[in-house]
Enzyme design. Structure first.
Site, mmCIF file in Angstrom:
data_model
loop_
_atom_site.group_PDB
_atom_site.id
_atom_site.type_symbol
_atom_site.label_atom_id
_atom_site.label_comp_id
_atom_site.label_asym_id
_atom_site.label_seq_id
_atom_site.Cartn_x
_atom_site.Cartn_y
_atom_site.Cartn_z
ATOM 1 N N MET A 158 0.839 -1.206 0.000
ATOM 2 C CA MET A 158 0.000 0.000 0.000
ATOM 3 C C MET A 158 0.872 1.253 0.000
ATOM 4 O O MET A 158 1.897 1.291 0.686
ATOM 5 C CB MET A 158 -0.909 0.021 1.229
ATOM 6 C CG MET A 158 -1.754 -1.218 1.392
ATOM 7 S SD MET A 158 -2.805 -1.076 2.855
ATOM 8 C CE MET A 158 -3.532 -2.705 2.895
ATOM 9 N N ASP A 217 -10.649 -11.186 -1.642
ATOM 10 C CA ASP A 217 -9.854 -10.570 -0.576
ATOM 11 C C ASP A 217 -10.707 -9.589 0.200
ATOM 12 O O ASP A 217 -11.134 -8.570 -0.336
ATOM 13 C CB ASP A 217 -8.662 -9.832 -1.203
ATOM 14 C CG ASP A 217 -7.717 -9.220 -0.166
ATOM 15 O OD1 ASP A 217 -8.009 -9.308 1.037
ATOM 16 O OD2 ASP A 217 -6.686 -8.651 -0.583
#
Length: 216
Positions: free
Chosen positions: A36, A174
């Site tokens: 991220m 996910d």
């Protein structure tokens, strides 16, 4: 067999190497690595150097999920760090076809991820060249969120496209998958399950993986 891919975003970062080693010992199939950048998603995790440091600790598939802007700039870094599969977000790349081909040029499997609000129809033309489609069943950026029910329909749509093009495809889900809903998710067509807190909660990795498999 459904692949269980624990997300190390939920691991104990103070003992990351230990947790990565234990995944193989306790029956996980892949190691899911959430990257991220604090821009595409509202959180920052880790990059290629940390991934490289744990690569030698496991023989499992390293399944790298790039939740970052302009992912094409970093593909080679993650390949060199030991990625076996790299998934990029449709929403984060203006030249998604080029990036898919770039990933595959390194003899690494390529996937495309879709956020909950992104229609599956947008990636139909890409299906023949993909190894995996990742359906985000939460809004990306944080672990521990609840599964978004309408994502089941998206899983079914991806499965239909795979059958339409006679394509062997990993359909990964996910977000918010746990023992209570994993069977339903698999029945929709998923064959790869990312699980973070569902695997690492209470530090009982072996027990939690076993419970997920039994629940399927």
């Amino acid at each position: 067999m459904v692949k269980i891919a624990p997300s190390i975003l939920s691991a104990d970062f103070a003992n990351l190497g230990r947790d990565v080693k234990s995944l193989e010992t306790y029956g996980a199939d892949w190691v899911h690595i959430d990257v991220m950048d604090g821009s595409f998603v509202p959180n920052i995790s880790f990059g290629a150097p940390i991934m490289k440091s744990i690569r030698e600790l496991s023989t499992l598939v390293f399944d790298v999920h790039l939740m970052i802007e302009e992912p094409g700039r970093y593909i080679e870094d993650f390949v060199k760090a030991g990625a076996d599969m790299i998934t990029v977000h449709y929403e984060a790349d203006r030249h998604i076809d080029r990036t898919i081909n770039y990933i595959k040029s390194f003899n690494v499997k390529a996937g495309v991820a879709l956020n909950p609000g992104t229609p599956v129809s947008l990636i139909e033309d890409l299906i023949p060249n993909l190894d995996m489609v990742l359906i985000m069943s939460v809004n990306p950026g944080f672990g521990g969120q609840k599964y978004i029910p309408y994502c089941g329909n998206k899983i079914k749509q991806v499965k239909e496209l795979a059958e339409k093009y006679n394509k062997e495809l990993y359909i990964q889900v996910d977000g918010g998958v746990c023992a209570d809903n994993i069977k339903e998710v698999v029945q929709c067509g998923a064959n790869s399950i990312v699980a973070g807190s569902a695997v690492f909660k209470n530090g009982e990795i072996e027990k939690n993986i076993k419970v997920l498999r039994e629940s399927i």
